[in-house]
Design a protein around this motif. Sequence first.
Motif, PDB file in Angstrom:
ATOM      1  N   ALA A 172      10.537 -35.505  40.357  1.00 41.92           N
ATOM      2  CA  ALA A 172       9.706 -35.268  39.158  1.00 41.92           C
ATOM      3  C   ALA A 172      10.577 -34.883  37.994  1.00 41.92           C
ATOM      4  CB  ALA A 172       8.677 -34.167  39.430  1.00 41.92           C
ATOM      5  N   PHE A 173      10.303 -35.535  36.902  1.00 42.27           N
ATOM      6  CA  PHE A 173      10.983 -35.225  35.651  1.00 42.27           C
ATOM      7  C   PHE A 173       9.898 -34.845  34.631  1.00 42.27           C
ATOM      8  CE2 PHE A 173      13.409 -38.323  37.961  1.00 42.27           C
ATOM      9  CZ  PHE A 173      14.683 -37.784  37.968  1.00 42.27           C
ATOM     10  N   SER A 174       9.845 -33.630  34.185  1.00 41.54           N
ATOM     11  CA  SER A 174       8.806 -33.160  33.250  1.00 41.54           C
ATOM     12  C   SER A 174       9.388 -33.010  31.870  1.00 41.54           C
ATOM     13  CB  SER A 174       8.219 -31.814  33.698  1.00 41.54           C
ATOM     14  OG  SER A 174       7.641 -31.932  34.973  1.00 41.54           O
ATOM     15  N   THR A 234       3.515 -36.288  37.607  1.00 41.08           N
ATOM     16  CA  THR A 234       3.849 -36.362  39.041  1.00 41.08           C
ATOM     17  C   THR A 234       3.469 -37.733  39.583  1.00 41.08           C
ATOM     18  OG1 THR A 234       1.728 -35.485  39.750  1.00 41.08           O
ATOM     19  CG2 THR A 234       3.497 -33.884  39.362  1.00 41.08           C
ATOM     20  N   ASN A 260       8.096 -46.045  40.521  1.00 44.16           N
ATOM     21  CA  ASN A 260       8.342 -45.358  39.247  1.00 44.16           C
ATOM     22  C   ASN A 260       7.012 -45.280  38.488  1.00 44.16           C
ATOM     23  OD1 ASN A 260      11.234 -45.186  39.600  1.00 44.16           O
ATOM     24  ND2 ASN A 260      11.302 -47.395  39.178  1.00 44.16           N
ATOM     25  N   GLN A 287       6.613 -39.829  29.840  1.00 46.41           N
ATOM     26  CA  GLN A 287       7.289 -39.194  30.972  1.00 46.41           C
ATOM     27  C   GLN A 287       7.509 -40.237  32.098  1.00 46.41           C
ATOM     28  OE1 GLN A 287       5.987 -35.062  31.970  1.00 46.41           O
ATOM     29  NE2 GLN A 287       4.216 -35.607  30.656  1.00 46.41           N
ATOM     30  N   VAL A 330       8.560 -40.463  36.244  1.00 48.09           N
ATOM     31  CA  VAL A 330       8.810 -39.794  37.524  1.00 48.09           C
ATOM     32  C   VAL A 330       8.858 -40.852  38.628  1.00 48.09           C
ATOM     33  CG1 VAL A 330       7.866 -37.543  36.913  1.00 48.09           C
ATOM     34  CG2 VAL A 330       6.344 -39.373  37.724  1.00 48.09           C
TER      35      VAL A 330
END
Length: 554
Positions: free
Chosen positions: A5-7, A30, A96, A103, A105
């Motif tokens: 996860a990249f927030s 997410t 992906n 965003q 993730v």
Amino acid sequence: MKVLAFSVVILTLLSACGGSDSDDASLAATVNAGADQQVIEKSDFTITAQGSPSGGVFSWQRVSGPIIDGFPAEGAELTITAPDVKKDSELRLRVNYQTLDGQLVSDEVSIQITSNNQLPVAVITQTAPDLPSRYNDTITLSGVESFDVDENGAIDNFVWQQLAGPELSVASLSEQNVSFLHPLLENNSQITWQLTVTDDEGGVASTEKTLTLNKTADVIIANAGDDQHVIEFDLVTLDASQSQVVTSTKQCQWQQLSGEIVTLANQQQCITGFNAPDVDTDNELAFEVEVTDTKGRTNSDTVLIKISPKPLGFINDSGLGECFNNSQKINCASDNFPLQDADVGRDSVANQLDKAGQGDLAFDFTKLNQFADELPDDATVFSCVRDNVTGLIWEVKQPSNSLPPATTSRASSNHYTWYLNNETGILAGSVAGPANQLNSSCPSTTHCGLQAYVDEVNASDYCGGSNWRVPTYIELLGLIDYGKQGQTSLLSNVFFPNQPAVTQLGSLPYWTSQTAVDGTSLSQAYILDMSDANDLAYPKSNTAFVRLVRSPGE
């Protein structure tokens, strides 16, 4: 399942003088690629991803494992056909998920693919001979029509096994085909073969085939062996061991049918022998073997043995027809001075030789014309001479009425430096004598080295050949007649006329093709002096005469 996860949190702070603080953070994204799965090759399965916040885009890619059709792909839910695999494999897929606010993730899922190998099919066919088979036919069974049911499968191994039937001799049991000879049989017999095949995924399958082998009319087949051609005094072997019987053992009995009587080592053995008798001309002996099995049944076969007189070799003798003690001529039968040249070898039986041509003692020459056709022995005009002992053909020189370079190319008075080449180039130590000049030793406009003369003679197809060469030491030595000691030349003037004068070079040196290796240089080659038979390591820069030779049929 592994979650990556990249927030991205965007905070906007608004401040105003006398006002109140407030913040607004977007929700963190997410994605979930779903639970790991286990599937069977070539079956359909579904992968489903869930992402938050909703409304984003799902894209799938293969991370590792077997190649899968349709990837990369997009969508939250995909139905996929598992690839065909040779062994159990893991396929890892990554999803992906990109949200509306940018965003990104990712998450991965593992797909365990189980190989579902289908067993191969073993098939036996008889490819030879045309049926029915008979004694001594080569019977061939083939497994080439065996196959793997899997679309991309293949048969890797073949193993044959004889399960029943008479004992056979087989070269290989691990090829696509198996071959064997139809044995000698008293009754029809069945033989059973099993073929086991293994495919490229380890699947194994077998099949069997039963054949009927027919009995033979003759239950004994005597075989006395191939006819033979031997030389007198040779040890001759008579071998009937390849005779065939249907019983476990056999007996043999030999007898001589014709020819000079000889003594067999053991007439009651299948393998026996004798020493070929002394003969003056070709003789033929006939032998018969009778083979008996343990039931008293018999069969016979014959073999012919041709015996020829012993050849006396393929080199000439010395030409000496008389024997001597330390000072005078003696009877060759004297025990005090045994084994002299005149008492052994070809010269000792010269009167018994059946010559093709003529020559002193055991020498045997035939005169040939310019096309290498045979001429009468009394011909006075001829171009070359065949030595009927060695088979070599020798050059006959032309007469010379002047000295070089005012001579014809094949004049006997021409002489050359040692200069030769082979397939790899000029031989070490070669020296090319000067071409046609006032003081040249030959009329060549190229150079007065040996190779220039060899090339010129070959280009003319002299005596029907283009493989003329400088003789070896042994070949040239074979022309010397030591019985002519004391004469001007040790060569026969009848077959080698037009010889140069001894006074021209002080002797009669003739080049050989062989370099004299003295351990320090390669600057000398052997010559043989035809005036006295002496040999000498001669500087290659010196000049000597040459008589070319060739081997017929090359």
